[in-house]
Design an enzyme around this catalytic site. Structure first.
Site, PDB file in Angstrom:
ATOM      1  N   ASP A 314       0.846  -1.192   0.000  1.00 23.24           N
ATOM      2  CA  ASP A 314       0.000   0.000   0.000  1.00 23.24           C
ATOM      3  C   ASP A 314       0.880   1.240   0.000  1.00 23.24           C
ATOM      4  OD1 ASP A 314      -2.563  -1.011  -0.114  1.00 23.24           O
ATOM      5  OD2 ASP A 314      -2.669  -1.339   2.044  1.00 23.24           O
ATOM      6  N   ASP A 351      -1.589  27.164  12.702  1.00 24.74           N
ATOM      7  CA  ASP A 351      -2.130  25.955  12.076  1.00 24.74           C
ATOM      8  C   ASP A 351      -1.570  24.719  12.786  1.00 24.74           C
ATOM      9  OD1 ASP A 351      -3.075  23.951  10.484  1.00 24.74           O
ATOM     10  OD2 ASP A 351      -2.399  24.836   8.591  1.00 24.74           O
ATOM     11  N   GLU A 355       0.009  19.433   8.009  1.00 26.44           N
ATOM     12  CA  GLU A 355       0.466  20.240   6.882  1.00 26.44           C
ATOM     13  C   GLU A 355       1.041  21.566   7.377  1.00 26.44           C
ATOM     14  OE1 GLU A 355      -2.426  18.815   7.154  1.00 26.44           O
ATOM     15  OE2 GLU A 355      -2.740  17.481   5.433  1.00 26.44           O
ATOM     16  N   PHE A 381      -9.255  27.277   9.427  1.00 27.63           N
ATOM     17  CA  PHE A 381      -9.726  26.743   8.148  1.00 27.63           C
ATOM     18  C   PHE A 381     -11.188  26.332   8.300  1.00 27.63           C
ATOM     19  CE2 PHE A 381     -10.726  23.216   5.393  1.00 27.63           C
ATOM     20  CZ  PHE A 381     -10.200  23.602   4.163  1.00 27.63           C
ATOM     21  N   ALA A 383     -14.714  24.801   5.828  1.00 19.95           N
ATOM     22  CA  ALA A 383     -15.082  24.223   4.537  1.00 19.95           C
ATOM     23  C   ALA A 383     -15.567  25.292   3.573  1.00 19.95           C
ATOM     24  CB  ALA A 383     -16.168  23.165   4.741  1.00 19.95           C
ATOM     25  N   GLN A 384     -16.061  26.418   4.113  1.00 11.76           N
ATOM     26  CA  GLN A 384     -16.561  27.481   3.245  1.00 11.76           C
ATOM     27  C   GLN A 384     -15.408  28.311   2.665  1.00 11.76           C
ATOM     28  OE1 GLN A 384     -17.874  26.900   6.389  1.00 11.76           O
ATOM     29  NE2 GLN A 384     -19.536  25.692   5.452  1.00 11.76           N
ATOM     30  N   THR A 385     -14.471  28.709   3.524  1.00 10.56           N
ATOM     31  CA  THR A 385     -13.382  29.576   3.035  1.00 10.56           C
ATOM     32  C   THR A 385     -12.247  28.781   2.411  1.00 10.56           C
ATOM     33  OG1 THR A 385     -12.223  29.535   5.168  1.00 10.56           O
ATOM     34  CG2 THR A 385     -13.907  31.226   4.860  1.00 10.56           C
ATOM     35  N   ARG A 386     -12.021  27.546   2.891  1.00 16.48           N
ATOM     36  CA  ARG A 386     -10.939  26.659   2.424  1.00 16.48           C
ATOM     37  C   ARG A 386      -9.563  27.330   2.517  1.00 16.48           C
ATOM     38  NH1 ARG A 386     -11.421  24.277  -3.012  1.00 16.48           N
ATOM     39  NH2 ARG A 386     -12.352  26.239  -3.675  1.00 16.48           N
ATOM     40  N   ASP A 522      -5.114  -4.065   6.706  1.00 14.17           N
ATOM     41  CA  ASP A 522      -5.678  -3.919   8.048  1.00 14.17           C
ATOM     42  C   ASP A 522      -7.196  -3.801   8.065  1.00 14.17           C
ATOM     43  OD1 ASP A 522      -5.921  -1.469   6.905  1.00 14.17           O
ATOM     44  OD2 ASP A 522      -4.908  -0.347   8.497  1.00 14.17           O
TER      45      ASP A 522
END
EC number: 7.2.2.6
Length: 686
Positions: A314, A351, A355, A381, A383-386, A522
């Protein structure tokens, strides 16, 4: 560390280290107990030695009773019995290390009462002995309690200490749903609570299976061991015929050949070395896997690992880290590289994601190390502004999805600098993720996030290629991304956008071409492929279905371990081959070393072949019998530790082993028997 954890840790140390006095003492005792002929019938070479040793004992007793010279017969009998005991000792020592670990694992089992839920609506529970729990029943386990048996979490999330099983003291998260729902009896809930459904009856839990595997209760001979046993039986028959035919030349030359001498000669010529060490090599192979925290269900699995042709791996977690990491910051035209790097750093100071931390680490490596200014406002962060970032004293720094940042800045596609557009396209094509960076409303650069290939992986794959293995990367990524990572990692092939059905189909295709396949997994959806693969390595933290489908379990849940498993398997096969080569070469050399010494008195013409100039025919036989016994003892450490493995081609490996063990096997008897003969003659033993 709790008591079960301490016992488990002691068991692992018993295997990882050398032989303890307790293990050795038990092995010596069992070596004598195994003199029972019923336990030796499966090994024709050692069984033949047992028969001749018994006949030699009868001969010695008869000589003593008849008041005849019995010194030679007694010495032959003693050393023949020693040969059988030493062969048993090799097997007992190998088994003893596993039994020591099994005893320690058994000590981790605790007698506890479970909280059996009798009313799911109210959560009412009653205390119930763990051994009375049935499959399908639901129990409650709270912080500080030992999980009484194996199960699947159906409600709740908890931090679980699995040191008793894996040796890793850091707790892990177990929760309902997904592939982290399986829990193992004997582990401890550190915090929170869980409701779990029992999946194993008493006596068939994962810990019970571990103990059974370690003890080797089901250690059946592997196909290669059976084939080798047939070869050894054939060689034994050939040398029996060769010894019997000596009666003719003996009668012709006037040499009276004592049956005791013929019996002793027969034992020195048959392959007792590999016959005595064969079981130890197989058992030691399983023990070496246990040292790296891998349990094999049988020696067949270890042997198959050594013969693997295709390795399915994998991508995530095995070849790559699985987390996107920042590798570079590309500045916009007119922006200094250090200014773009600083803007990326400022946008990431608040952050906490992997990442974001990787961007901070990238900046630190570039010589920039800052902390969030006092009074700064973190922009999380969503989901709207990303995008996310930092505001401080009227200034702003942002990083996020390229289109989201462009839209916030009011940039149209045609207004984007060509250099940045090309960079964004290049990053996307290579399988990476581009993040745009802005400072005070101005686009300053692009961050390249990529799933980084683990250090040293490419070299490991090169080693596997030299061993003749074909590596295939399995990933759900698109073909472009998969090709880029496969090229960087150095794998031979890849399967992109793979589903569990695709894995199963690929394994069957490879097996249809006559190849042996190894893979690890797994998830419950990996179970069919794990069951189909010749070597299926299931992760201990994985789903119950996966653990039951595989023929190996990795207690560390490290997918890269499959490479070590293949190496251990190959080491076992190489060790067996090396000892077989040495043993057969020994037999050939002993034949030409002893026969001339036996007949040189009556047939002086054989003097030219009597290169060793042994003291007498009796000392020649006695020295050979002693050498035959001692060489088994000398090779026990090699059988247990294994021949040092190198990742080279089969041709080079064969040439090296033939030179070292073939030539060594030819020379050793001449040197060893001569030295023993000097001692025997000096002491007047023959």
């Amino acid at each position: 560390m709790s008591s079960p954890d301490i016992h488990a840790d002691q068991g692992r140390r018993a295997l990882a280290g050398g032989l303890s006095r307790a293990v050795l003492a038990r092995a010596v005792k069992e070596a004598f107990l195994k003199l029972d002929p019923r336990q030796l019938t499966g090994n024709p070479v050692i069984f033949a030695t047992w028969i001749v040793a018994l006949l030699a004992t009868v001969s010695a007793v008869a000589a003593v009773v008849g008041q005849q010279p019995a010194g030679f017969a007694i010495q032959i009998a003693v050393w023949l019995w020693a040969t059988v005991v030493f062969a048993n000792l090799a097997e007992s020592v190998a088994e003893g290390r596993g039994k020591a670990a099994a005893d320690s694992l058994r000590a981790t089992r605790v007698t506890t009462k479970a909280k059996l839920i009798v009313d799911p609506n109210t959560g009412t529970w009653i205390p119930t002995p763990a051994h009375k729990l049935g499959v399908g029943e639901v129990i409650l386990v709270e912080a500080g309690e030992v999980i009484p048996t194996d199960g699947e979490i159906i409600e709740g999330m908890a931090s679980v200490n699995e040191a008793a099983i894996t040796g890793e003291s850091a707790p892990v998260i177990r929760e309902s749903g997904g592939d982290r729902s399986a829990v193992t009896g004997g582990t401890t809930v550190v915090s929170d609570w869980i409701k779990m459904r029992v999946t194993a009856e008493a006596g068939s839990t994962f810990l019970d299976r571990m103990i059974a595997m370690v003890e080797g209760a089901d250690r059946r001979k592997t196909p290669n061991e059976i084939a080798l046993a047939v070869l050894l039986a054939g060689l034994t028959l050939i040398f029996l015929i060769a010894v019997v035919t000596l009666l003719g030349p003996g009668k012709f030359s006037g040499v009276a050949l004592d049956p005791l001498v013929l019996g002793a000669l027969f034992i020195t010529l048959i392959p007792t070395t590999i016959g005595g060490l064969l079981s130890a090599v197989g058992i030691a192979g399983m023990d070496r896997l246990l040292k790296v925290n891998v349990l094999a269900t049988s020696g067949r699995a270890v042997e198959a690992a050594g013969d693997v042709d295709t390795l399915l791996l994998d991508k995530t977690g095995t070849i790559t880290f699985g987390n996107r990491m920042a590798t570079e910051v590309i500045p916009a035209p007119g922006v200094r590289p250090d200014a773009a790097m600083k803007a990326a750093l400022m946008a990431s100071l608040a952050d906490e994601t992997p990442e974001g931390r990787s961007i901070i680490e990238l900046a630190r490596n570039a010589g920039l190390a800052l902390e969030a200014p006092e009074g700064a406002t973190a922009i999380p962060f969503t989901a709207q502004t990303r995008q996310s970032g930092l505001d401080h004293q009227g200034r702003s720094w942002r990083k996020g999805a390229v289109d989201a940042v462009y839209r916030t800045l009011g940039l149209e596609p045609q207004s984007i600098p060509t250099e940045l557009s090309v960079a964004v396209d290049r990053i996307a094509r290579s399988g990476g993720t581009p993040l745009a960076v802005s400072e005070d409303g101005v686009l300053v650069g692009v961050i390249h996030l990529k799933d980084v290939v683990k250090p040293g992986v490419k070299e490991r794959f090169a080693d596997l290629r030299r061993m003749g293995l074909r590596t295939v990367m399995i990933t759900g990524d698109n073909p472009v991304t998969a090709a880029a990572i496969a090229s960087e990692a150095g794998v031979d092939d890849f399967l992109a956008e793979a589903t569990p059905e695709d894995k199963l189909r690929l394994i069957r295709e490879e097996q249809g071409k006559g190849r042996l396949v190894a893979m690890c997994g797994d998830g419950a959806n990996d179970a069919p492929a794990l069951a189909q693969a010749d070597v299926g390595v299931a992760m201990q933290t994985g789903a119950q279905a996966a653990r039951e489908a595989g023929n190996m379990v990795d207690l560390d849940s490290d997918p890269t371990k499959v490479i070590e498993i293949v190496e251990v398997g190959k080491q076992m096969l190489i060790t067996r081959g090396a000892l077989t080569t040495f043993s057969i070469a020994n037999d050939v050399a002993k034949y030409f070393a002893i026969i001339p010494a036996m007949f040189v008195v009556s047939l002086p013409a054989l003097g030219a072949l009597n290169v060793m100039k042994l003291h007498s025919p009796e000392s020649a036989i006695l020295s050979a019998v002693i050498f035959n016994a001692l060489v088994i003892v000398a090779l026990i450490p090699l059988a247990l530790k294994g021949v040092k493995y190198r990742a080279v081609g089969a041709g080079k490996l064969l040439s090296r082993n033939l030179t070292l063990y073939g030539l060594g096997g030819l020379i050793a008897p001449f040197v060893g028997i001569k030295l023993i003969d000097l001692v025997v003659s000096a002491l007047g033993l023959a």
